[in-house]
Design an enzyme around this catalytic site. Structure first.
Site, PDB file in Angstrom:
ATOM      1  N   ASP A  21     -38.957  16.510 -20.462  1.00 36.19           N
ATOM      2  CA  ASP A  21     -38.901  15.986 -19.088  1.00 36.19           C
ATOM      3  C   ASP A  21     -38.547  17.165 -18.180  1.00 36.19           C
ATOM      4  O   ASP A  21     -37.394  17.594 -18.115  1.00 36.19           O
ATOM      5  CB  ASP A  21     -37.838  14.882 -19.015  1.00 36.19           C
ATOM      6  CG  ASP A  21     -37.743  14.278 -17.607  1.00 36.19           C
ATOM      7  OD1 ASP A  21     -38.189  14.936 -16.642  1.00 36.19           O
ATOM      8  OD2 ASP A  21     -37.221  13.151 -17.479  1.00 36.19           O
ATOM      9  N   ARG A  74     -43.269  12.571  -2.996  1.00 34.26           N
ATOM     10  CA  ARG A  74     -42.529  11.834  -4.029  1.00 34.26           C
ATOM     11  C   ARG A  74     -43.508  11.245  -5.024  1.00 34.26           C
ATOM     12  O   ARG A  74     -44.505  10.629  -4.641  1.00 34.26           O
ATOM     13  CB  ARG A  74     -41.743  10.685  -3.394  1.00 34.26           C
ATOM     14  CG  ARG A  74     -40.600  11.125  -2.566  1.00 34.26           C
ATOM     15  CD  ARG A  74     -39.656   9.990  -2.336  1.00 34.26           C
ATOM     16  NE  ARG A  74     -38.687   9.944  -3.408  1.00 34.26           N
ATOM     17  CZ  ARG A  74     -37.564  10.660  -3.411  1.00 34.26           C
ATOM     18  NH1 ARG A  74     -37.285  11.459  -2.415  1.00 34.26           N
ATOM     19  NH2 ARG A  74     -36.721  10.576  -4.415  1.00 34.26           N
ATOM     20  N   TYR A 122     -57.415   0.102  -3.151  1.00 35.16           N
ATOM     21  CA  TYR A 122     -57.008  -0.207  -4.523  1.00 35.16           C
ATOM     22  C   TYR A 122     -57.924   0.529  -5.481  1.00 35.16           C
ATOM     23  O   TYR A 122     -59.143   0.484  -5.333  1.00 35.16           O
ATOM     24  CB  TYR A 122     -57.094  -1.721  -4.794  1.00 35.16           C
ATOM     25  CG  TYR A 122     -55.718  -2.338  -4.868  1.00 35.16           C
ATOM     26  CD1 TYR A 122     -54.821  -1.899  -5.843  1.00 35.16           C
ATOM     27  CD2 TYR A 122     -55.307  -3.313  -3.974  1.00 35.16           C
ATOM     28  CE1 TYR A 122     -53.544  -2.422  -5.912  1.00 35.16           C
ATOM     29  CE2 TYR A 122     -54.037  -3.848  -4.041  1.00 35.16           C
ATOM     30  CZ  TYR A 122     -53.149  -3.396  -5.010  1.00 35.16           C
ATOM     31  OH  TYR A 122     -51.890  -3.910  -5.080  1.00 35.16           O
ATOM     32  N   LYS A 140     -39.432  17.627  -6.520  1.00 35.71           N
ATOM     33  CA  LYS A 140     -38.203  18.425  -6.596  1.00 35.71           C
ATOM     34  C   LYS A 140     -38.579  19.895  -6.367  1.00 35.71           C
ATOM     35  O   LYS A 140     -39.115  20.234  -5.315  1.00 35.71           O
ATOM     36  CB  LYS A 140     -37.498  18.178  -7.933  1.00 35.71           C
ATOM     37  CG  LYS A 140     -37.032  16.731  -8.106  1.00 35.71           C
ATOM     38  CD  LYS A 140     -36.168  16.551  -9.332  1.00 35.71           C
ATOM     39  CE  LYS A 140     -35.588  15.163  -9.445  1.00 35.71           C
ATOM     40  NZ  LYS A 140     -36.417  14.227 -10.210  1.00 35.71           N
ATOM     41  N   THR A 146     -41.305  14.743 -12.075  1.00 32.90           N
ATOM     42  CA  THR A 146     -41.504  14.284 -10.715  1.00 32.90           C
ATOM     43  C   THR A 146     -42.316  15.374 -10.016  1.00 32.90           C
ATOM     44  O   THR A 146     -42.479  16.477 -10.543  1.00 32.90           O
ATOM     45  CB  THR A 146     -40.161  14.116  -9.976  1.00 32.90           C
ATOM     46  OG1 THR A 146     -39.370  15.266 -10.248  1.00 32.90           O
ATOM     47  CG2 THR A 146     -39.430  12.876 -10.401  1.00 32.90           C
ATOM     48  N   GLU A 196     -57.262   0.545  -9.199  1.00 28.18           N
ATOM     49  CA  GLU A 196     -56.725   0.337 -10.550  1.00 28.18           C
ATOM     50  C   GLU A 196     -57.717   0.857 -11.574  1.00 28.18           C
ATOM     51  O   GLU A 196     -58.934   0.668 -11.448  1.00 28.18           O
ATOM     52  CB  GLU A 196     -56.449  -1.150 -10.790  1.00 28.18           C
ATOM     53  CG  GLU A 196     -55.116  -1.558 -10.223  1.00 28.18           C
ATOM     54  CD  GLU A 196     -54.834  -3.043 -10.334  1.00 28.18           C
ATOM     55  OE1 GLU A 196     -55.450  -3.715 -11.184  1.00 28.18           O
ATOM     56  OE2 GLU A 196     -53.996  -3.528  -9.552  1.00 28.18           O
TER      57      GLU A 196
HETATM   58  N1  DSN Z   1     -32.113  11.345  -9.180  1.00 29.31           N
HETATM   59  C1  DSN Z   1     -32.666  12.590  -9.623  1.00 29.31           C
HETATM   60  C2  DSN Z   1     -31.704  13.707  -9.495  1.00 29.31           C
HETATM   61  O1  DSN Z   1     -31.018  13.746  -8.481  1.00 29.31           O
HETATM   62  O2  DSN Z   1     -31.642  14.572 -10.341  1.00 29.31           O
HETATM   63  C3  DSN Z   1     -33.224  12.511 -10.991  1.00 29.31           C
HETATM   64  O3  DSN Z   1     -34.197  11.528 -11.005  1.00 29.31           O
END
Ligand code: DSN
Length: 416
Positions: free
Chosen positions: A199, A234, A54, A228, A225, A56
């Site tokens: 974003d 993730r 932990y 991707k 994120t 925090e």
């Molecule tokens: N769910 C994602 C996507 O497929 O673009 C976005 O968070």
């Protein structure tokens, strides 16, 4: 007994599904635009003793003892994120892109404030003001969309912003094939006195690889994120530079505002992914993602399949199936049957429900990771066109898919 065998004998049901999932990922062509395959070292770095810790708080200001190495890991991850995106503030703790956005809302807004983002139906994200999400429930959300060409009309964005006076303007997407004009968003935000959030979840890898413009100078805050096109584990990140007054409240917005303890083991893996993203190999990988997407578009146009906006300038391709005999849902299912994994997607001016849709979204980050170049990307686009035009034999396409995947195996042998 080694650990893999221990897991197999203790929990055969889970083990069996994990093996099957690994084999599925290897055997199918993955065109989900938001997915990728992490490298074995990024994966390895996510399995470590920090899962037990932990931590925090933030480095050197924790609520628990024993955080010395957690601090080092998080500081390294922060430094690398800043180096990669030319930011001066990075928060590497968000568990996801949605958590990152939630923290930003929390830091900058009061509930009931007006926010403006791209409509979900036109390619925006749930957290950009969708009525079913916190962003549309706790805030007054107004949306902009795309024009008949499938592109953002900045005059419309300005008009809506002037009329509704949002406190936060969000630029970013889950399904848009163009380059966003960050400067125009900045100007509009200034004209109405709004914060500007970029974003970059879908394009953060392309930005890190230098093939998509970085909004760090224009936006007050960036969220992303990490899994991707950026090809990390993730998770999420928040970045900023332009407005140092926000740094403290962004941290506070995430912890204690939205999250408790950070997933320190994943932060270690994020740090390794950021280091990978600084390499020349990664730059070339990002260039290839773009080339593959554009090669696919050329085939679709040649085969008479409608492509939203008629082109792509990133990793995404959006097919409009309105003129074919398929809905998006039916096409997704037909493609899955032959081993090509996509997702149904709404298209501009969609007439069908989000569960049916008239479009299919494709993306090239995952196939490019497995070494597919333009020629095979074109072959895949031909296979998809055959399915769309109902000019195919299921077994023939299945075997072509297997030929492609078997010549480009993915290193997924984490379990054996
Ligand atoms: N769910 C994602 C996507 O497929 O673009 C976005 O968070």
């Amino acid at each position: 007994m080694n650990r893999v065998d221990q897991l197999k004998s203790f929990d055969p049901e889970i083990f069996d599904n994990l093996l099957k999932e690994r084999d599925r990922q290897d055997a199918q062509i993955n065109l989900i635009a938001s997915e990728n395959y992490v490298s074995p070292i990024v994966h390895l770095a996510s399995m470590n003793a920090l899962t037990n810790k932990y931590a925090e708080g933030y480095p050197r200001k924790r609520y628990y003892a024993g955080c010395q190495f957690a601090d080092h890991v998080e500081e390294i991850a922060i430094d690398r994120a800043n180096q990669l995106f030319s930011s001066e503030y990075a928060n590497v703790q968000p568990h996801s892109g949605s958590q990152a956005n939630h923290a930003i809302f929390n830091a900058l807004l009061q509930s009931g404030d007006t926010i403006m983002g791209m409509s979900l139906n036109h390619g925006g994200h749930l957290t950009h003001g969708a009525t079913v999400n916190f962003s549309g429930k706790d805030y007054k959300a107004v949306t902009y969309g795309v024009n008949e060409k499938g592109l953002i009309d900045y005059d419309q964005v300005r008009e809506i912003a002037k009329k509704t006076q949002p406190k936060l303007i969000i630029a970013g997407f889950s399904a848009y094939c163009g380059i966003l004009d960050w400067k125009k968003f900045r100007t509009i935000a200034d004209e109405v006195g709004a914060y500007f959030l970029a974003d970059i979840a879908h394009v953060s890898g392309l930005i890190a690889g230098g093939v998509y413009p970085n909004p760090i100078e224009e936006a007050d805050i960036l969220s992303s994120t990490t899994h991707k096109s950026l090809r990390g584990p993730r998770g999420g990140i928040i970045l900023a530079k332009r407005n140092p007054d926000l740094f403290k409240s962004l941290n506070f917005g995430l912890f204690p505002g939205v999250q408790g303890g950070p997933m320190m083991h994943i932060i270690a893996s994020k740090a390794v992914a950021f280091k990978e993203a600084m390499t020349e190999d990664f730059r070339q990988y990002q260039q290839q993602i773009l080339k593959n997407a554009q090669a696919m578009v050329a085939v679709f146009l040649e085969r008479g399949i409608q492509v939203v906006s008629g082109q792509t300038q990133n990793h995404l391709v959006l097919l409009d199936l309105t003129n074919t005999e398929h809905t998006g849902k039916a096409m997704q299912e037909k493609l899955e049957e032959v081993g090509i994994i996509t997702n149904k997607n709404t298209v501009p001016n969609e007439q069908r429900s989000p569960f049916v849709t008239s479009g299919i979204r494709l993306g090239t980050p995952a196939i490019t990771t497995r070494g597919i170049l333009e020629n095979e990307a074109k072959e895949i686009a031909h296979l998809i066109s055959d399915v769309a035009l109902k000019a195919y034999d299921v077994n023939q396409i299945k075997s072509k898919v297997l030929d492609i995947t078997q010549s480009h195996p993915v290193d997924l042998n984490y379990l054996v």
